[in-house]
Scaffold this active site. Structure first.
Site, PDB file in Angstrom:
ATOM      1  N   SER A 173      59.018  35.005  76.914  1.00  0.00           N
ATOM      2  CA  SER A 173      58.790  36.013  75.738  1.00  0.00           C
ATOM      3  C   SER A 173      60.008  37.065  75.747  1.00  0.00           C
ATOM      4  O   SER A 173      60.371  37.524  74.701  1.00  0.00           O
ATOM      5  CB  SER A 173      57.563  36.889  76.203  1.00  0.00           C
ATOM      6  N   ASP A 417      53.836  48.687  80.576  1.00  0.00           N
ATOM      7  CA  ASP A 417      54.410  47.276  80.471  1.00  0.00           C
ATOM      8  C   ASP A 417      56.132  47.537  80.886  1.00  0.00           C
ATOM      9  O   ASP A 417      56.832  48.295  79.906  1.00  0.00           O
ATOM     10  CB  ASP A 417      54.276  46.546  79.102  1.00  0.00           C
ATOM     11  N   HIS A 420      58.636  44.242  79.082  1.00  0.00           N
ATOM     12  CA  HIS A 420      59.055  44.036  77.718  1.00  0.00           C
ATOM     13  C   HIS A 420      59.995  45.205  77.093  1.00  0.00           C
ATOM     14  O   HIS A 420      59.836  46.265  77.608  1.00  0.00           O
ATOM     15  CB  HIS A 420      58.013  43.346  76.952  1.00  0.00           C
TER      16      HIS A 420
END
Length: 441
Positions: A173, A417, A420
């Protein structure tokens, strides 16, 4: 008729005049062609930006690099000549310039290159403004190497160089975020009717139809076959990698003109890696455990072997993007709290900072494996400069996979998070480095 002798005796004045005229025309034509060829290529290096920044500018005029003075002109010309031999190269990097060493400079005039709402391709896990992030400072930082400058990202040049080509990102990702960033940097120069993005299982394809070009992303978090290969359902705690088996994925890599690999985050289990010796279809799984560094090196060697067997260094280029760091403990960068990346709004200023979540052992494996390659593999080192960017993560400002509990809502850092990155933001700089490696190696 007898053939004329080479000394010219007996040749008619008409033929002599004709030969001289033909030679003169040929000489002038050669000079003209060289000048025309130079003119044809020159605009890609020196053309002005296609738009003003506020109405769609992505590029700025190329900044002149400042050299440290240890090299000489002859060495620089030799380096430039060597770089020109690589496919897609249009120039050479400044001699003695390490773009991985530098600092972040706050620059509201030049960053960001695009606005979040202007790029429809950003997945909702990365649209921080749409999910309520109150600040925009993370969008305005520009990476400035010491003693030199990066070439400005020129979207027009990149699209022209990608004409008729296929560029493919392969990885997890984090690599997908870099892929989307690149699409956002390029798409506004393409008419709406001439571009599209489609997803086919693990493969996402952006088409620039007028250029007959595609920029693609393929989900393969370990590069080798694994039990985490499903592009949607892959959040598996007990991760298993099928040794050096990459054929399942590599069949999608065939035909790429530019390949950009990454793999790291999924290896960080905190335990030894489980390696499958036989097939996932077999009833009795033959699984062994390996040290993470050994398993990581084994898979990278398998990928390199495939690259050496399937990529033509005369027409294609291969890159590997290094590790993307996390910022899960504020004590790591000197704050006297038990926080993390949540509510961080500025980069880390300590240029020697290296977070405990980033493995120097795996970093060494990358250098060891690709340092033995028989064809050039460009290592895009994003790790150190990303270590400083505790402010650039998505934090809590993203689409959540699961509904939040009352306890989480009461303690936002508990679900932040810190892996990311928001777009626009840090990953645009990753593409700036990739652009530099591709066109100015």
């Amino acid at each position: 008729m007898k053939a004329q002798h080479s000394n010219g005796r007996g040749r008619s004045p008409f033929l002599t005049s004709y030969a001289l005229t033909l030679a003169f025309i040929t000489f002038v034509s050669v000079l003209y062609f060289k000048d025309f060829s130079s003119t044809l290529h020159q605009p890609f290096l020196h053309r002005p930006p296609p738009h003003h920044r506020r109405s769609g500018q992505i590029s700025r005029p190329l900044r002149h690099a400042h050299h440290g003075g240890n090299g000489n002109a002859a060495e620089h010309h030799r380096a430039a000549a060597a770089a020109q031999q690589l496919p897609f190269a249009v120039g050479a990097a400044p001699a003695g310039c390490d773009v991985g060493l530098g600092e972040w400079v706050y620059d509201e005039a030049a960053r960001p290159w695009y606005q979040e709402e202007e790029c429809p391709y950003i997945q909702p896990q990365l649209t921080c403004q749409a999910h309520g992030r109150p600040d925009k400072g993370y969008q305005h930082w520009r990476w400035q190497p010491r003693g030199c400058s990066l070439p400005s990202f020129n979207a027009t040049l990149m699209l022209e160089m990608l004409r008729g080509k296929r560029m493919l990102f392969v990885g997890d990702s984090l690599n997908r975020g870099q892929y989307v960033s690149l699409v956002c940097l390029l798409h506004r120069l393409i008419p709406e009717s001439s571009k599209s993005m489609e997803t086919f299982d693990s493969l996402t394809v952006f088409r620039a139809k007028d250029y007959n070009a595609t920029i693609e992303f393929y989900w393969a978090p370990f590069l080798a076959e694994s039990n985490s290969d499903d592009a949607v359902v892959h959040r598996i705690a007990d991760r298993i990698v099928r040794g050096t088996s990459i054929e399942k994925h590599a069949k999608f890599w065939n035909g790429a003109d530019i390949l950009v690999f990454n793999t790291y985050l999924w290896w960080m289990t905190g335990e030894k890696m489980k390696i499958l010796q036989n097939s996932f279809e077999d009833k009795n799984k033959d699984i062994i455990e390996m040290e993470t560094e050994d398993a990581y090196g084994m898979v990278l060697k398998a990928v390199l072997k495939w690259v050496e067997s399937n990529m033509d260094p005369k027409t294609s280029r291969v890159f590997f993007v290094t590790m993307s760091p996390t910022h899960t403990r504020s004590k790591d960068w000197g704050e006297d709290t038990d926080g993390n990346c949540y509510n961080q709004t500025t980069p880390i200023k300590d240029l020697s900072y290296w977070g405990p979540g980033t493995s120097k052992g795996l970093m060494s494996v990358i250098g060891e494996v690709f340092g033995t390659s028989n064809i050039p593999v460009g290592v895009v080192n994003i790790t150190q400069l990303s270590e400083y960017r505790k402010d650039a993560h998505t934090q809590i400002y993203k689409k959540q996979w699961n509904p939040l509990t009352p306890e989480q809502i009461a303690n936002p850092k508990s679900y932040a998070d810190c892996t990311h990155w928001c777009l626009p933001g840090l990953q645009d700089t990753w593409n700036e480095l990739l652009y530099s490696k591709l066109f100015f190696p």
